[in-house]
Design a protein around this motif. Structure first.
Motif: not given
Length: 480
Positions: A268-271, A276-282, A291-294, A405-408
């Motif tokens: 769950s933490v990984t998901i 959250i980490a994907a949000l910060r990637q340009g 996204s794969t990590v999640s 988060l996926n949607a964001v």
């Protein structure tokens, strides 16, 4: 695969025939095995190795779930790689290790005991390393070094866990299931051996905090990224989690020993953290990497809930995530190869220039969010039902937060591609390939895998869907 290494760079047609012929042959063999195993056939081969120990290859329903994915996506990734690497140096070396990597993945899928699993698990690490460093740049060599540190370190943990476990409980044969000695393991030994093995496979599954190699490995060519994320490496780790819980310990023993709640928390933490980490990637490929990590952690979460519905949701995601994620990486590779797009801010208006690529990318992205009737929705539906069945209502909140988060981090990409005007200078357009938006070898694979991600969702209730096969696997496991 060994035939490819000695071929000179000039033997392009022969190399292509060998690659595609091997991929088609493997797919045909897997289809034949699917029919036989569905009818209850038992297929097995053993080779003496260490004193009193054998390398065992065994075809069961769970093995075929993973093997079917790797065989089908190997074909599409081979077609894609042929087009992507056209004109590049060292293609024979690339396709040789590429084929060796897929062969190691097949060995992992068919492994009949822990020792065989470990053998092919380490072979996969070594075969993938040359693909990660294929470009030969300083950045790729750093990524390759990190990949080796993580994966060989994980292999050492896995071996330590195997040796400790089998010293106390005896050899772990997947067909026989957990022996009576597992019940007698002391609490310390049970926890120690379990978490050593989970950490060992968790490195390739990119469970937090063992995921650091994955974003760095995005420096590799797009076909390698697709292989890492959808076909081989992360799936090998997730598949290992399933084998450790269900075939080494037994889900009943693991639950009784209190081993699974911790795994559910880690998953769950990984998901959430991956999203959250994907949000910060340009950078587009790094956003897909996190996204794969999640997403891969959904498989571990389904296993950790210790119920048939949750297991169905977890193991069917082996197929579903593979189809969706390979589509996304194919799409990202097309944007990079054709237009020189590597970052999110460069995607404005690209849907008009590459409509088929972006349509496929859109299907993959919406599937990751969990939009019905795509594959990702089916996964989350069964995981949600499994959470209610297991009395773990908090998992529903994790799934809902993950979808949000996926949607964001996906919807802004789609908005940019379809609804914004192109910005002059953002693209380095290589030009069209005749009437197509890019070479057909680059366009065909994402279109077909996107249709697959749609089809397995729409046809989830059919008797030949991945969901039906996952239900067969879960039924056989819980019937034991």
């Amino acid at each position: 695969m060994l035939l490819i290494f000695p071929l000179s760079e000039d033997h392009r047609r022969l190399r292509t025939r060998v690659n595609l012929g091997a991929a088609l042959l493997k797919l045909a063999l897997v289809v034949g095995m699917l029919v036989l195993v569905a009818d209850g056939a038992r297929l097995e081969a053993a080779l003496p190795w260490l004193p009193g120990r054998e390398l065992v290859l065994r075809v069961d329903a769970l093995a075929l779930l993973f093997l079917s994915l790797s065989s089908l996506l190997w074909l599409f990734t081979t077609i894609y790689a042929i087009g992507y690497l056209e004109g590049s140096p060292n293609r024979s070396r690339f396709f040789g290790f590429f084929s060796l990597c897929v062969a190691a993945t097949a060995g992992i899928a068919l492994a009949g005991n822990l020792l065989t699993f470990f053998f092919f698990y380490e072979l996969l690490s070594l075969a993938t390393y040359p693909l990660v460093i294929h470009r030969g740049t300083a950045e790729s060599r750093r990524a390759g070094a990190a990949y080796l540190r993580y994966t060989l370190g994980g292999g050492a943990l896995l071996l330590l866990g195997i040796v400790w476990f089998e010293t106390l409980a005896g050899p772990a044969d997947f067909a026989a299931g957990p022996g009576p000695a597992v019940d007698a393991l002391a609490t310390t030994a049970a926890f120690g051996t379990f978490w050593l093995m989970i950490a060992g496979v968790g490195v390739k599954a990119a469970l937090v905090p063992l995921h650091g190699w994955l974003p760095q490995a995005m420096v590799a060519p797009a076909p390698v990224s697709a292989l890492l994320h959808a076909v081989a490496v992360v799936k090998a780790g997730a598949f290992g989690v399933v084998r450790v819980v269900h075939d080494v310990y037994g889900v009943g023993n693991a639950a009784a020993l209190g081993l699974l709640p911790g795994l559910a928390v880690v998953a769950s933490v990984t998901i959430l953290w991956g999203s959250i980490a994907a949000l910060r990637q340009g950078e587009l490929k790094k956003r897909l990497a996190y996204s794969t990590v999640s997403q891969v952690a959904y498989i571990a979460l389904g296993v950790a809930m210790a119920g048939p519905l949750a297991l169905v949701g977890g193991i069917v995601h082996i197929i579903h995530q593979g189809l969706m994620k390979i589509t996304l990486f194919f799409g990202a590779g097309n944007l990079a190869e054709t237009l020189g797009i590597h970052h999110v801010h460069e995607m404005d208006g690209v849907g008009r220039r590459m409509p088929l690529t972006m349509a496929a990318f859109t299907v993959g992205a919406l599937g990751m969010i969990g939009t019905p009737p795509l594959a990702g929705f089916v996964t989350k539906w069964y995981l949600g039902l499994g959470a209610l069945e297991a009395g773990m209502g908090w998992v529903i909140a994790v799934l809902a937060a993950s979808s949000a988060l996926n949607a964001v981090y996906f919807l802004p990409l789609l908005y940019r591609a379809w609804f914004r005007e192109p910005v002059p200078g953002h693209w380095h357009d290589e030009g069209r390939a005749g009437a197509l938006e890019t070479r057909w070898t680059l366009l065909l694979p994402p279109v077909f895998t996107a249709l697959g991600a749609l089809g397995v969702g729409v046809l989830a209730g059919s008797d030949v869907s991945p969901l039906a096969w996952a239900d067969l696997v879960a039924t056989r496991i819980y019937r034991q």
